[in-house]
Design an enzyme around this catalytic site. Structure first.
Site, PDB file in Angstrom:
ATOM      1  N   CYS A 103      10.151 -48.606  98.081  1.00 45.08           N
ATOM      2  CA  CYS A 103       9.073 -48.276  97.141  1.00 45.08           C
ATOM      3  C   CYS A 103       8.852 -49.379  96.101  1.00 45.08           C
ATOM      4  O   CYS A 103       8.342 -50.432  96.452  1.00 45.08           O
ATOM      5  CB  CYS A 103       9.316 -46.918  96.511  1.00 45.08           C
ATOM      6  SG  CYS A 103       7.783 -46.196  95.903  1.00 45.08           S
ATOM      7  N   ARG A 161      -1.947 -40.506  92.935  1.00 45.20           N
ATOM      8  CA  ARG A 161      -0.715 -41.052  93.497  1.00 45.20           C
ATOM      9  C   ARG A 161      -0.593 -40.528  94.927  1.00 45.20           C
ATOM     10  O   ARG A 161      -1.048 -39.430  95.246  1.00 45.20           O
ATOM     11  CB  ARG A 161       0.504 -40.612  92.671  1.00 45.20           C
ATOM     12  CG  ARG A 161       0.521 -41.162  91.258  1.00 45.20           C
ATOM     13  CD  ARG A 161       1.804 -40.772  90.553  1.00 45.20           C
ATOM     14  NE  ARG A 161       2.969 -41.452  91.131  1.00 45.20           N
ATOM     15  CZ  ARG A 161       3.298 -42.711  90.872  1.00 45.20           C
ATOM     16  NH1 ARG A 161       2.572 -43.440  90.044  1.00 45.20           N
ATOM     17  NH2 ARG A 161       4.367 -43.256  91.431  1.00 45.20           N
ATOM     18  N   HIS A 163      11.424 -42.652 100.296  1.00 50.00           N
ATOM     19  CA  HIS A 163      12.581 -42.350  99.448  1.00 50.00           C
ATOM     20  C   HIS A 163      13.368 -41.216 100.076  1.00 50.00           C
ATOM     21  O   HIS A 163      13.147 -40.836 101.181  1.00 50.00           O
ATOM     22  CB  HIS A 163      12.097 -41.801  98.109  1.00 50.00           C
ATOM     23  CG  HIS A 163      11.569 -42.788  97.165  1.00 50.00           C
ATOM     24  ND1 HIS A 163      12.364 -43.636  96.465  1.00 50.00           N
ATOM     25  CD2 HIS A 163      10.305 -43.036  96.763  1.00 50.00           C
ATOM     26  CE1 HIS A 163      11.609 -44.361  95.651  1.00 50.00           C
ATOM     27  NE2 HIS A 163      10.363 -44.030  95.824  1.00 50.00           N
TER      28      HIS A 163
END
Ligand code: GLN
Length: 246
Positions: free
Chosen positions: A96, A130, A199
């Site tokens: 990320c 997002r 993640h």
């Protein structure tokens, strides 16, 4: 053949959201279960980075403000060492925020944070939501296909250079930019610079991928690693795939 996996965590206090540190713990445990040694060093601001001392370099996720803090140091003081490591076929793995900084730049709020430039890609923080949620991608690592499953949460949209290979093809989720169908990137002279938005922590959910990273860092084939009892790891992988709807 080295029998110690030497891992270097870049900015471990800063670049570590979503329990990215769990990725390091998994690498340690699997190395130890196999009777391999494991060494972990943390490298932060002003620390010198010696590419010869490590096999695998790891940089986890970070909020924009964490990236602002470390981008300049990474791009100026660590660039040459990381370039040398990549040229020697060492593994450089970014998650990320760490992935974004492997490219040329991360542009946000009208400023361009420098990246370390190991892979031809750029990230821009565009208007818009997002990109958040469970994600699964199909990855083809040197001829063997598998699914990498995890969780993504990023404002930045990453665009790959024309010659840059994505790490995988999006099966569920957003990936690099929500449009291209690409997720992550793989580059460097030996294809050992790897970035992904996943993640999770990612590696406990995808032990097969951790083994590829370990084997590649040690210049071995995955089949050279001692098999482990992966019942729990397989269950974690299946649960992460289910969460993503795969
Ligand atoms: N700050 C970056 C973004 O929002 C990376 C986020 C992350 O590491 N989760 O795009």
């Amino acid at each position: 053949m080295a029998d110690v996996l030497r891992v270097c965590a870049l900015y471990p206090d800063l670049m570590n959201i979503y329990a990215d540190r769990g990725n390091l713990q998994l690498l340690r445990r699997r190395a130890e279960w196999r009777g391999l040694g494991f060494q972990l060093s943390g490298v932060g601001f002003d620390d010198e980075l010696d590419p010869g001392q490590h096999d695998l370099f790891y940089m986890g996720g970070g909020q924009d403000r964490d990236q602002v803090l470390c981008a300049e140091d990474l791009a100026t003081n660590k660039r040459a060492a990381l370039q040398q490591a990549a040229d020697e076929g060492k593994v450089i793995f970014g998650v990320c925020g760490g992935y974004q900084l492997l490219g040329h730049a991360y542009e946000l709020d009208g400023t361009k944070l420098p990246g370390v430039g190991l892979v031809d890609l750029e990230t821009v923080r565009e208007d818009g939501p997002r990109l958040i949620g469970n994600v699964a991608i199909e990855v083809d690592l040197d001829g063997s296909k598998n699914v990498l499953a995890g969780f993504e949460n990023h404002g930045g949209r990453t665009r790959l250079g024309a010659q840059t290979r994505p790490l995988g093809r999006v099966l569920k989720g957003h990936g690099n930019d929500g449009r291209s169908g690409h997720e992550g990137a793989r580059g460097g002279a030996h294809g050992t610079v790897v970035g992904t938005y996943l993640h999770g922590p990612l590696l406990p959910k995808n032990a097969w991928f951790a083994d590829w990273l370990t084997a590649t860092a040690l210049h071995r084939a995955v089949s050279d690693l001692e098999p482990l009892d992966d019942r729990f790891e397989d269950a974690a992988h299946a649960a992460a795939r289910r969460a993503a709807g795969i």
